[in-house]
Scaffold this motif. Structure first.
Motif, PDB file in Angstrom:
ATOM      1  N   ASN A 109       0.839  -1.205   0.000  1.00  0.00           N
ATOM      2  CA  ASN A 109       0.000   0.000   0.000  1.00  0.00           C
ATOM      3  C   ASN A 109       0.873   1.254   0.000  1.00  0.00           C
ATOM      4  O   ASN A 109       0.653   2.183   0.769  1.00  0.00           O
ATOM      5  CB  ASN A 109      -0.937  -0.012   1.214  1.00  0.00           C
ATOM      6  CG  ASN A 109      -2.062   0.989   1.091  1.00  0.00           C
ATOM      7  OD1 ASN A 109      -2.504   1.312  -0.014  1.00  0.00           O
ATOM      8  ND2 ASN A 109      -2.517   1.514   2.213  1.00  0.00           N
ATOM      9  N   ALA A 110       1.873   1.262  -0.888  1.00  0.00           N
ATOM     10  CA  ALA A 110       2.822   2.383  -0.937  1.00  0.00           C
ATOM     11  C   ALA A 110       2.167   3.619  -1.552  1.00  0.00           C
ATOM     12  O   ALA A 110       1.167   3.520  -2.272  1.00  0.00           O
ATOM     13  CB  ALA A 110       4.050   1.982  -1.738  1.00  0.00           C
ATOM     14  N   ARG A 111       2.765   4.767  -1.280  1.00  0.00           N
ATOM     15  CA  ARG A 111       2.286   6.031  -1.864  1.00  0.00           C
ATOM     16  C   ARG A 111       3.375   6.629  -2.745  1.00  0.00           C
ATOM     17  O   ARG A 111       4.556   6.643  -2.372  1.00  0.00           O
ATOM     18  CB  ARG A 111       1.897   7.022  -0.760  1.00  0.00           C
ATOM     19  CG  ARG A 111       0.610   6.619  -0.063  1.00  0.00           C
ATOM     20  CD  ARG A 111       0.128   7.687   0.899  1.00  0.00           C
ATOM     21  NE  ARG A 111      -1.194   7.345   1.407  1.00  0.00           N
ATOM     22  CZ  ARG A 111      -2.333   7.771   0.872  1.00  0.00           C
ATOM     23  NH1 ARG A 111      -2.322   8.546  -0.189  1.00  0.00           N
ATOM     24  NH2 ARG A 111      -3.500   7.419   1.390  1.00  0.00           N
ATOM     25  N   LEU A 112       2.956   7.138  -3.894  1.00  0.00           N
ATOM     26  CA  LEU A 112       3.904   7.769  -4.805  1.00  0.00           C
ATOM     27  C   LEU A 112       4.440   9.065  -4.204  1.00  0.00           C
ATOM     28  O   LEU A 112       3.686   9.869  -3.656  1.00  0.00           O
ATOM     29  CB  LEU A 112       3.220   8.073  -6.139  1.00  0.00           C
ATOM     30  CG  LEU A 112       3.079   6.890  -7.105  1.00  0.00           C
ATOM     31  CD1 LEU A 112       2.108   7.245  -8.228  1.00  0.00           C
ATOM     32  CD2 LEU A 112       4.430   6.504  -7.687  1.00  0.00           C
ATOM     33  N   LYS A 113       5.743   9.268  -4.302  1.00  0.00           N
ATOM     34  CA  LYS A 113       6.368  10.475  -3.773  1.00  0.00           C
ATOM     35  C   LYS A 113       6.894  11.382  -4.881  1.00  0.00           C
ATOM     36  O   LYS A 113       6.754  12.587  -4.830  1.00  0.00           O
ATOM     37  CB  LYS A 113       7.514  10.081  -2.835  1.00  0.00           C
ATOM     38  CG  LYS A 113       7.034   9.334  -1.598  1.00  0.00           C
ATOM     39  CD  LYS A 113       8.169   8.644  -0.877  1.00  0.00           C
ATOM     40  CE  LYS A 113       9.004   9.598  -0.067  1.00  0.00           C
ATOM     41  NZ  LYS A 113      10.023   8.865   0.746  1.00  0.00           N
ATOM     42  N   LYS A 114       7.498  10.770  -5.913  1.00  0.00           N
ATOM     43  CA  LYS A 114       8.072  11.561  -7.000  1.00  0.00           C
ATOM     44  C   LYS A 114       8.260  10.666  -8.217  1.00  0.00           C
ATOM     45  O   LYS A 114       8.534   9.474  -8.078  1.00  0.00           O
ATOM     46  CB  LYS A 114       9.419  12.145  -6.570  1.00  0.00           C
ATOM     47  CG  LYS A 114      10.022  13.130  -7.567  1.00  0.00           C
ATOM     48  CD  LYS A 114      11.390  13.630  -7.113  1.00  0.00           C
ATOM     49  CE  LYS A 114      12.443  12.558  -7.302  1.00  0.00           C
ATOM     50  NZ  LYS A 114      13.828  13.075  -7.182  1.00  0.00           N
ATOM     51  N   ILE A 115       8.095  11.242  -9.401  1.00  0.00           N
ATOM     52  CA  ILE A 115       8.343  10.505 -10.638  1.00  0.00           C
ATOM     53  C   ILE A 115       9.423  11.238 -11.427  1.00  0.00           C
ATOM     54  O   ILE A 115       9.313  12.441 -11.681  1.00  0.00           O
ATOM     55  CB  ILE A 115       7.071  10.386 -11.507  1.00  0.00           C
ATOM     56  CG1 ILE A 115       5.979   9.618 -10.761  1.00  0.00           C
ATOM     57  CG2 ILE A 115       7.376   9.699 -12.839  1.00  0.00           C
ATOM     58  CD1 ILE A 115       4.658   9.564 -11.499  1.00  0.00           C
ATOM     59  N   ASP A 116      10.474  10.513 -11.796  1.00  0.00           N
ATOM     60  CA  ASP A 116      11.487  11.088 -12.683  1.00  0.00           C
ATOM     61  C   ASP A 116      10.971  10.959 -14.116  1.00  0.00           C
ATOM     62  O   ASP A 116      10.645   9.861 -14.559  1.00  0.00           O
ATOM     63  CB  ASP A 116      12.823  10.341 -12.555  1.00  0.00           C
ATOM     64  CG  ASP A 116      13.427  10.480 -11.163  1.00  0.00           C
ATOM     65  OD1 ASP A 116      13.046  11.425 -10.454  1.00  0.00           O
ATOM     66  OD2 ASP A 116      14.268   9.641 -10.799  1.00  0.00           O
TER      67      ASP A 116
END
Length: 401
Positions: A109-116
């Motif tokens: 159940n991870a949460r997105l923090k940043k996308i390169d």
């Protein structure tokens, strides 16, 4: 123009559907658009992988489950790239590592923090269709993580926000957002448009069309969503900040059968008890909903709350662990054969008596209400699971969509 298109598992369930999706994406590409495609695992592949894991080790760690489940999306994106290449269109598949989709470290159940975005931008500049795995990311420890069921929607919205896409289209096996699940309510109607707030409530309350975190992210970053079918070319439903049409009193009826009610009986009636209870639950990543506290009596009180069905055992174990310590309660009871039925509508804010109409409809259908929760644009009731379909139809009929 940059378009992000997300396709669910049923849309890529077999060879025929993979080529159907490939051709739909190529249509946009041939109009001169940049196209980024986000895919879920094929059909029921995630369920198949979970069954395999359970057969090997019913108590497998969440870290290893994530490692296994991410193979589902990697399979679908690779096959899609192959399909597009066979149609003489340049395409490339990328997984979470290759894109670099950074998430928190909560397995399952991870949460997105940043996308390169550099790799995607580079491939788009090479005039390729870029196909990205949904549902997954990479933690700070370089472990694969998954975003929870429906997480591919969140991947698509996050990519649309990061790339500043002109459009984010979510393709499913239904024509758009309906006033109720058409499999349960036969005369449910498709909505042309709906607000972020209404959609967020519906998604959070069991309407399976969109992942609730994807709607939350779309609202935060102003990403306009279009929900439409991958099996036909109908217009679908637009999800946005404001709708042009006059607000309906109620926009939809939703149900959630993946619910359990926990009752903590005989807690001390003193300040700080609720804080201790819900802090312990939060420390074990248990999300709580529909909290009900009884009026204190004989220096004790009861607190009931709902959790998702798959977190019921964790919730009970957590309370039991602290039962003779910081919580000092008499008993912990769990009821799993329950469901939530909700009505949602921005028009409810300025129209009194909506809740009463819902309760009257349930009374007429002989459905008993166990717990009630409300917000400005929502009324939710907890009922016996066996009454769900009857309750949905009765409430939908009452508001005459």
């Amino acid at each position: 123009m940059l378009v992000v298109k997300k396709f669910g598992g049923t849309s890529v369930a077999n060879k025929e559907r993979i080529f159907n999706v490939a051709k739909r994406c190529i249509e946009d590409y041939q109009k001169g658009n940049d196209v980024v495609v986000v895919l879920s695992a094929m059909g029921k592949q995630t369920d198949v992988l979970l069954e395999m894991a359970n057969d090997i080790n019913p108590k497998a760690s969440k870290r290893e489950l994530d490692m296994l489940l991410t193979t589902g999306e990697q399979t679908s994106v690779a096959l899609m790239a192959m399909a597009m290449q066979s149609l003489n269109v340049p395409a490339i598949s990328l997984n979470a590592f290759q894109v670099a989709m950074h998430t928190s470290s909560v397995a399952g159940n991870a949460r997105l923090k940043k996308i390169d975005t550099e790799r995607i931008q580079h491939e788009l500049e090479q005039k390729k269709i870029v196909i990205v795995t949904g549902f997954q990311g990479v933690s700070q420890y370089d472990d694969y993580t998954t975003l929870g069921r429906g997480g591919s929607d969140t991947t698509a919205v996050a990519l649309a926000a990061a790339l500043r896409a002109d459009s984010c289209e979510i393709y499913t096996d239904v024509d758009g957002v309906y006033t109720a699940d058409p499999r349960i309510v036969k005369d449910a109607k498709k909505l042309d448009e709906i607000t972020y707030d209404e959609m967020l409530e519906l998604a959070s309350l069991g309407a399976g069309v969109l992942h609730n975190r994807s709607v939350e992210m779309a609202k935060k970053y102003g990403v306009q969503l279009v929900v439409r079918s991958s099996l036909n070319t109908s217009e679908g439903t637009v999800v946005k900040e404001e709708v042009k049409m006059e607000k309906m009193l109620v926009s939809g009826v939703a149900c959630d059968k993946n619910v359990a009610r926990i009752a903590v009986v005989g807690l001390e009636d003193q300040p700080g008890v609720a804080f201790k209870l819900f802090r312990h639950l939060a420390n074990h990543n248990v999300n709580v909903d529909m909290i009900l506290q009884s009026i204190g009596r004989d220096n004790s009180k009861d607190i009931s709350f709902t959790v998702t069905g798959d977190m019921a055992d964790v919730a009970v174990e957590t309370v039991e662990r602290h039962r003779s310590g910081s919580l000092k309660c008499q008993d912990v009871k769990v009821k799993k054969d329950v469901a939530k039925v909700s009505i949602v509508g921005a028009g409810m804010q300025s129209n009194p008596g909506v809740a009463a109409r819902m309760f009257e409809a349930l009374y007429s259908a002989n459905v008993n209400i166990q717990q009630i929760s409300t917000s400005e644009i929502r009324v939710t009731v907890l009922i016996d699971r066996e009454d769900t379909d009857r309750a949905m139809n009765a409430v939908h009929k009452e508001f005459d969509f």
